[in-house]
Design an enzyme around this catalytic site. Structure first.
Site, mmCIF file in Angstrom:
data_model
loop_
_atom_site.group_PDB
_atom_site.id
_atom_site.type_symbol
_atom_site.label_atom_id
_atom_site.label_comp_id
_atom_site.label_asym_id
_atom_site.label_seq_id
_atom_site.Cartn_x
_atom_site.Cartn_y
_atom_site.Cartn_z
ATOM 1 C CG PHE A 70 40.856 57.687 40.753
ATOM 2 C CD1 PHE A 70 40.415 57.009 41.877
ATOM 3 C CD2 PHE A 70 40.332 58.944 40.493
ATOM 4 C CE1 PHE A 70 39.461 57.576 42.716
ATOM 5 C CE2 PHE A 70 39.378 59.522 41.315
ATOM 6 C CZ PHE A 70 38.952 58.844 42.436
ATOM 7 C CE LYS A 72 39.626 51.780 34.115
ATOM 8 N NZ LYS A 72 40.866 51.222 33.537
ATOM 9 C CG ASN A 146 48.523 54.449 31.150
ATOM 10 O OD1 ASN A 146 48.148 53.578 30.379
ATOM 11 N ND2 ASN A 146 49.386 54.209 32.132
ATOM 12 C CG ASN A 179 49.496 50.096 30.882
ATOM 13 O OD1 ASN A 179 50.269 49.210 31.230
ATOM 14 N ND2 ASN A 179 48.366 50.320 31.508
ATOM 15 C CB CYS A 182 47.590 46.061 31.812
ATOM 16 S SG CYS A 182 46.009 45.782 32.642
ATOM 17 C CG ASN A 184 44.044 43.441 35.272
ATOM 18 O OD1 ASN A 184 44.300 42.486 35.983
ATOM 19 N ND2 ASN A 184 44.261 44.692 35.642
ATOM 20 C CE LYS A 217 51.228 51.793 36.084
ATOM 21 N NZ LYS A 217 49.901 52.366 36.405
#
Length: 356
Positions: A70, A72, A146, A179, A182, A184, A217
């Site tokens: 949200f 970044k 993150n 992280n 992800c 993506n 994460k």
């Protein structure tokens, strides 16, 4: 009916990323002066001693935070504090600026109360984020950072990417999240392989002279055995916690035409699986490994389920988009009601209540 429920249909006529950028500009303006920040706080903050959580050597005023993605680039941390959230996780932050995937890359699934994103770690890079944190100051609630790799990095370069961002931003962080889940970003190598994870953790441990809490994460799509293998590595290195879970590639039982878009699914459809993963980890670790629960949190009930399953804190993003600026206050007030109904004195006493 709230003001946001009245203006949301208009906002939703805009492309999702355009609306998101407009919302952040509005929050940036709102946090820029003491009177506007105070006005936000008076309207949206809700305090209750039962909501406080002591974790990661910090006190969280309440367990409801804003997930990574949200904010970044750490542009609206003070506004999110004023809106009544208990913490925020900025990022994913990469060593250098990168544009991410081509637009459009963020899609609403209105019929499913969900979103699909394929942002691809777009961001301004660690130096710009560092400069902003120095200029704006850190917020009065816990700040998570993150960290991620550049999309073009090889396996060896990725480890150095994590180290660089950790080195620059950990002094501002109350905790740091690695992280590696992800869906993506380019899959040049297996980010979740045991050897790669061990190399990351060894590197960050050597860098972490200040003992900043480090979390990992994880995603929801791997089978439980694979998830628990990763958890075992986390415990092997005595890391501080797990963020469960990232977005999903699953598209089961969706109704929206945008279900065909590729990317990570978030929101209501991932709530059940996310909570299941939390419970699985909590049972496997006897509740000894702190968990930050994320995935489908949009109400007091959905937050309460995750807490009872073993999450000490919860995060949301999609729920914030759909429910608006009063989301944190509404969830926190509802949590107090649920705690009192069930005879718990605090959120901390409720963590893992449903475990066998």
């Amino acid at each position: 009916m709230t003001l946001y429920s009245r203006i949301r249909p208009l906002a939703f006529t805009l492309p999702a990323e355009t609306a998101h950028d407009l919302g952040k500009r509005t929050l940036r303006a709102a946090q820029s002066t003491w009177p506007t920040r105070t006005a936000l706080s008076s309207g949206y903050q809700y305090e209750h001693p039962a909501l406080e959580v002591d974790l990661f050597d910090s006190t969280f005023p309440n367990p409801v935070g804003v997930a990574a993605g949200f904010d970044k680039n750490a542009e609206v941390t003070h506004a999110l504090e004023a809106l009544g959230f208990g913490f925020v996780e900025i990022g994913t932050v990469t060593p250098y600026p990168q544009s991410g995937n081509d637009r459009p890359r963020l899609f609403r699934l209105l019929e499913d109360e969900a979103m699909v994103n394929r942002m691809g770690f777009n961001g301004q890079g660690m130096e710009r984020v560092k400069a902003r944190l120095e200029a704006d100051g850190t917020p009065g609630f816990p700040l998570g950072v993150n960290v991620g790799k550049m999309n073009s990095s090889s396996e060896g370069e990725a480890i150095e990417d994590y180290r660089r961002v950790f080195d620059r931003l950990s002094p501002f962080a109350d905790y740091v999240v690695v992280n590696v889940s992800c869906p993506n970003t380019p899959e040049e190598f297996d980010e979740g392989s045991p050897d790669h994870l061990r190399a990351i953790f060894e590197t960050l441990e050597a860098e972490n002279d200040a003992d900043v809490p480090i979390l990992v994460k994880i995603g929801p799509d791997e089978p439980d055995d694979s998830i628990l293998d990763l958890v075992d590595i986390v415990q092997e290195f005595d890391l501080d916690g797990i963020v469960a879970t990232n977005t999903s590639t699953s598209r089961e039982d969706l109704e929206s035409p945008n279900r065909e878009e590729w990317g990570g699914l978030s929101g209501k459809p991932v709530e059940s699986r996310s909570t299941e993963v939390i419970r699985t980890i909590a049972e496997h670790t006897d509740g000894e490994l702190p968990i930050v629960g994320v995935g489908g949190v949009d109400s007091p009930v959905s937050a309460y389920r995750k807490i009872r399953a073993g999450a000490s804190l919860v995060q949301l993003y999609t729920g914030f988009v759909y429910e608006g600026p009063s989301t944190a206050k509404r969830i926190n007030k509802g949590l107090v009601t649920l705690l009192e109904r069930d005879g718990f004195s605090s959120v901390e006493d409720t963590v893992g209540a449903d475990l066998e």
